[in-house]
Design a protein around this motif. Structure first.
Motif, PDB file in Angstrom:
ATOM      1  N   CYS A 508      -3.155  68.972  34.661  1.00 47.71           N
ATOM      2  CA  CYS A 508      -4.097  69.690  33.805  1.00 47.71           C
ATOM      3  C   CYS A 508      -5.372  70.022  34.578  1.00 47.71           C
ATOM      4  O   CYS A 508      -5.899  69.191  35.302  1.00 47.71           O
ATOM      5  CB  CYS A 508      -4.454  68.864  32.578  1.00 47.71           C
ATOM      6  SG  CYS A 508      -5.695  69.657  31.549  1.00 47.71           S
ATOM      7  N   HIS A 510      -8.241  70.436  33.404  1.00 43.15           N
ATOM      8  CA  HIS A 510      -9.431  69.773  32.861  1.00 43.15           C
ATOM      9  C   HIS A 510      -9.397  68.262  33.033  1.00 43.15           C
ATOM     10  O   HIS A 510     -10.436  67.621  33.020  1.00 43.15           O
ATOM     11  CB  HIS A 510      -9.575  70.077  31.362  1.00 43.15           C
ATOM     12  CG  HIS A 510      -9.330  71.506  31.031  1.00 43.15           C
ATOM     13  ND1 HIS A 510     -10.177  72.502  31.438  1.00 43.15           N
ATOM     14  CD2 HIS A 510      -8.311  72.114  30.369  1.00 43.15           C
ATOM     15  CE1 HIS A 510      -9.695  73.674  31.019  1.00 43.15           C
ATOM     16  NE2 HIS A 510      -8.569  73.454  30.378  1.00 43.15           N
ATOM     17  N   CYS A 511      -8.222  67.688  33.116  1.00 40.50           N
ATOM     18  CA  CYS A 511      -8.127  66.225  33.053  1.00 40.50           C
ATOM     19  C   CYS A 511      -7.528  65.597  34.298  1.00 40.50           C
ATOM     20  O   CYS A 511      -7.487  64.379  34.421  1.00 40.50           O
ATOM     21  CB  CYS A 511      -7.296  65.810  31.846  1.00 40.50           C
ATOM     22  SG  CYS A 511      -7.867  66.586  30.333  1.00 40.50           S
ATOM     23  N   CYS A 526      -0.970  69.000  28.109  1.00 41.69           N
ATOM     24  CA  CYS A 526      -1.870  67.913  28.465  1.00 41.69           C
ATOM     25  C   CYS A 526      -2.117  67.097  27.205  1.00 41.69           C
ATOM     26  O   CYS A 526      -2.570  67.633  26.198  1.00 41.69           O
ATOM     27  CB  CYS A 526      -3.194  68.435  28.997  1.00 41.69           C
ATOM     28  SG  CYS A 526      -4.382  67.097  29.218  1.00 41.69           S
ATOM     29  N   CYS A 529      -6.361  66.342  26.546  1.00 39.63           N
ATOM     30  CA  CYS A 529      -7.269  67.311  25.935  1.00 39.63           C
ATOM     31  C   CYS A 529      -6.559  68.287  25.023  1.00 39.63           C
ATOM     32  O   CYS A 529      -7.187  69.024  24.278  1.00 39.63           O
ATOM     33  CB  CYS A 529      -8.040  68.063  27.009  1.00 39.63           C
ATOM     34  SG  CYS A 529      -7.007  69.230  27.901  1.00 39.63           S
TER      35      CYS A 529
HETATM   36 ZN    ZN Z   1      -6.302  68.155  29.829  1.00 36.44          ZN
END
Ligand code: ZN
Ligand code: ADP
Ligand code: ZN
Length: 813
Positions: A508, A510-511, A526, A529
């Motif tokens: 991911c 973002h993560c 994911c 998030c």
């Molecule tokens: Zn994420």
């Protein structure tokens, strides 16, 4: 504390005969009673009066009968005082309105310190105090009130009964008794008893039925027979394995000596200091524990040793038993109810002063605890997966401080949390010190590690489960008639995609955790998030590797059984293949039996899941193979790398524990992953440096504190909506606080708490319930439990939904 009388309005007037008497008598004292109703919202004890007739018996730790609301209820006395003013939290209540305790149902079952710890746990883990207190009660079913025919109440007794044994011994007169010539059985009996008392059970096992002879001699006053309490669960055959004996080494290593000195220093301060023994596998940590316990016992104190459930094997227990004999009580999940009760009673009676067990052993009625040890401190199994969701390390630290005894943590791969606290030197007002043990005694060499690059095997046209290096090594073991251990781990497995040419796994944006592959929708999701990526669109079009463009994106996952089949095909028939996984170890002693089989075999391969990685000490194992290291590496969890590193390090430590050198072969598509590089080069810092940086950047523990709330229910919309309300209420609370100066003054990286999600859990549906979770990240010293408690109270409960709060969660799936 509230006053029970407020809830006590609707009494029907029918009281138990004995209690009637009691109620008429003036109160002689007051008690805090925890009413046994397991709900989070009933978080405080209530004040009750102790009538004079019950004054002697109503002690802290007793189960009592009280009125709660208009019903009889079971409660536990957790504090007692002569006046209301002296009872914590009861100041200001009107003594005349405080209702009496109706009856005392048991002897004291726990100490006031246990009660204090239970209340602390309830606050810390946002759990029900009654549920926390139950941890400290004698094992067995949760106690319940039972109504007698005459209308009075008693405590429903556990179905388990105490066991007793009949002991036969010679009397004074018996020592000089002349046996009649023809009474050969009697002579046999007297000879058997010459060295000391023997149980009838043993006598009958040794010399066939002796009951007639015993009766005859008892009548003559030659022998006497006594009933004594028997302790079930003290198994005889436990130390049968060849390596289970724990001989005292002639000389301790330098590392061992400095570890013992640190423990002695911690004992001297009586402040509950923590000592982390950071020692490579086989460096002799267990020997340090044994020596430290010896000293504690010599001072008349007792010790508690926690071991992860899966390493509670006959081997581990045998090492403690062979050093401390019958003074050892053992707790593991395979004990029967009777055995568990007896082991607990042995501790309470002071008959056992060393307790070895899984996390719940912490709650035994220890007498004068002088030392707590947690072996394999980093192990996930110290976190309880159901309510109350406590972490044994944290509870033990609290206990150590309360009892003023040291807490010793041992690990070859300490948790990031423990390492961070040692770097700081203190945590929560306790000293944390790290001691290193780098060498194995006797200079045993570390095994040679070979990384088998599966990408290259794939490119070379191989479709076998075993790379050339692993295949050759297995054949070598067969030829030399040695033993091998093969690890195939896929616990908590979430499917993911992996490029077979370059090893890339989509993560991911973002993560930075691995994305979970959903075959049905052909999406990558994911679960931290909630982001969803279509495989076609991630990030280049078509199902191609995002990194090298290869079309060979494969879904990962084969079971242990398939590996076993493949092994049987390549190995000669005379090599024993022993498979150890959740299926093959079911039942009492299933685990131990398979290990004994492996121990006894001449040439064998032990194939298993992560359960084989821990604590096994077989000197004949010269090869350890890891079938696929990548499953462990690519869990959608920020601790995936830590666990993978631990697992590989542990399993590698199984090789070459004897005289012959060991070899470790790790198969992977990710040879450049810091975890693999660290294991291969015996340099942990390659992994820890990388991991620390990742956690600091992505804001994960130990740099922040984490809490998880999981909302689940049959109604998907309702569950999601409730999760949203909770998230909104938390955001609101944090927002209000942010303007207050206290939160801004925090020193951690994160200035104020943040809320992530809600998002569907990795396991989106379990038992027809839809699951949503939200994560709270906050500064390490932020009182997150308090915040969550208040938000739960504010938002309220919703029918048909369950809300699970997990403080410092380990399971994010
Ligand atoms: Zn994420
Ligand atoms: P760990 O718990 O760190 O994995 P162990 O305590 O199992 O290590 O020790 C590994 C082996 O070394 C065991 O067989 C143990 O008996 C032996 N051992 C431990 N300490 C010493 C010592 N001081 N001298 C010789 N052998 C030792
Ligand atoms: Zn690729």
């Amino acid at each position: 504390m509230r006053q029970a009388s407020l809830f006590d309005m609707g009494i029907d007037g029918r009281l138990e005969p004995s209690a009637l008497l009691a109620a008429e008598t003036a109160p002689s004292a007051f008690a805090s009673v925890l009413v046994d109703i397991p709900t989070r919202s009933l978080s405080e004890p209530f004040a009750y009066a102790v009538p004079a007739v019950l004054s002697e018996r109503a002690q802290v730790g007793c189960a009592v009968l009280v009125r709660f609301g208009n019903r009889p209820a079971l409660g536990y006395v957790i504090a007692r005082a002569d006046s209301l003013a002296d009872l914590p939290g009861a100041d200001g209540l009107d003594p005349a309105k405080v209702k009496p305790i109706r009856d005392v149902l048991t002897e004291p079952l726990f100490s006031s310190v246990s009660a204090e710890l239970a209340l602390w746990m309830a606050r810390e883990y946002v759990a029900s105090p009654a549920e926390c207190l139950r941890l400290f009660l004698p094992p067995g079913k949760s106690p319940r009130l039972k109504r007698r025919e005459d209308g009075s109440y008693e405590l429903e007794r556990a179905a388990v009964r105490e066991a007793s044994a009949r002991w036969v011994s010679l009397t004074e007169a018996g020592r000089t008794y002349e046996v009649p010539v023809r009474a050969s059985r009697q002579r046999q009996l007297i000879q058997a008893l010459a060295a000391g008392p023997v149980t009838t059970h043993e006598l009958n096992a040794l010399c066939t039925d002796m009951s007639a002879a015993i009766r005859a001699l008892e009548k003559k006053g030659v022998v006497k027979v006594e009933e004594r309490r028997a302790w079930r669960g003290v198994a005889e055959g436990e130390s049968r394995l060849s390596s289970a004996r724990a001989e005292v080494p002639e000389q301790l290593t330098e590392g061992q000596r400095s570890a013992l000195e640190a423990i002695e220093r911690a004992r001297a301060t009586h402040a509950g200091d923590v000592v982390l023994i950071d020692g490579v596998t086989g460096s002799g940590k267990t020997e340090v524990y044994l020596s430290a316990i010896e000293r504690v016992l010599a001072c008349g104190q007792s010790a508690c040793v926690l071991v992860p459930e899966i390493s509670l094997t006959a081997q581990t227990v045998g090492r403690f038993r062979s050093r401390f004999g019958d003074a050892v009580a053992v707790f593991h999940s395979r004990l029967s109810a009777g055995e568990r009760l007896d082991q607990w009673d042995m501790v309470r009676a002071g008959a056992a002063r060393v307790v070895v067990g899984a996390r719940s052993a912490l709650f035994c009625p220890h007498r004068d605890l002088g030392l707590i040890i947690i072996d394999e401190e980093h192990e996930q199994s110290y976190k309880q997966g159901s309510a109350p969701r406590y972490h044994a390390r944290e509870v033990a630290a609290r206990m150590a401080r309360r009892y003023g005894c040291p807490l010793v943590l041992g690990s070859a791969t300490p948790s990031a949390e423990a390492l961070a606290r040692c770097r700081r030197g203190s945590f929560n007002g306790q000293r944390w010190e790290r001691v290193e043990m780098r060498e194995r005694p006797g200079g045993a060499v570390l095994p040679k590690i070979v990384v088998a690059d599966l990408r290259r095997e794939f490119a070379g046209g191989s479709r076998s489960m075993f790379s050339k290096p692993l295949y050759d090594a297995l054949m070598g073991v067969v030829e030399r008639r040695e033993k091998a251990v093969l690890l195939h781990n896929r616990r908590g497995f979430a499917p993911f995609l992996m490029c077979r040419e370059c090893g890339c796994v989509p993560t991911c944006k973002h993560c930075s955790t691995a994305l979970t592959y959903h075959e049905r929708t052909h999406t990558l999701e994911c679960h931290t998030c909630g982001a969803v990526y279509h495989v076609q669109a991630y990030p280049s079009p078509a199902s191609k590797c995002p990194s090298c463009g290869s079309p060979y994106l494969a879904k990962m996952g084969v079971g242990t059984q398939q590996v076993e089949d493949a092994l049987l095909q390549i190995l000669p028939k005379d090599v024993a293949v022993i498979r150890m996984d959740a299926d093959s170890t079911r039942g009492k002693d299933g685990h131990a039996k398979l290990l004994e089989e492996f121990d006894a075999a001449e040439c064998a391969v032990l194939l298993g899941t992560q359960m084989i990685a821990k604590g096994l000490d077989f000197p004949e194992v010269t090869l350890v193979g890891v079938v696929n290291a990548d499953y462990a590496l690519k869990m959608p969890d920020f601790r995936a790398s830590e666990r993978a590193y631990d697992l590989l390090e542990q399993v590698a430590g199984r090789a070459g524990r004897g005289e012959r050198p060991g070899e470790v072969i790790i198969q992977t598509y990710l040879p450049h992953d810091p975890v693999i590089r660290a294991v291969a080069s015996h340099d942990r810092s390659i992994f820890t440096d990388h991991d620390r940086q990742m956690r600091a950047e992505a804001l994960y523990p130990p740099y922040v504190r984490l809490a998880q709330i999981v909302v689940s229910g049959r109604d998907r919309v309702l569950a999601e909506r409730h999760a949203r309300s909770l998230a909104a209420a938390l955001v609101d609370l944090f927002g209000r606080e942010a303007s207050a100066p206290a939160a801004v003054a925090s020193l951690s990286v994160l200035e104020a708490p943040v809320v992530l999600g809600p998002a569907p859990c990795v396991i989106e549906r379990a038992k027809d319930r839809f699951r949503f979770h939200l994560l709270v990240k906050c500064p390490v010293d932020y009182p997150v439990s308090e915040a969550i408690s208040s938000v739960l109270a504010e938002v309220g409960e919703q029918r048909g939904l369950s809300v699970v709060v997990d403080i410092d969660p380990y399971d994010l799936m």
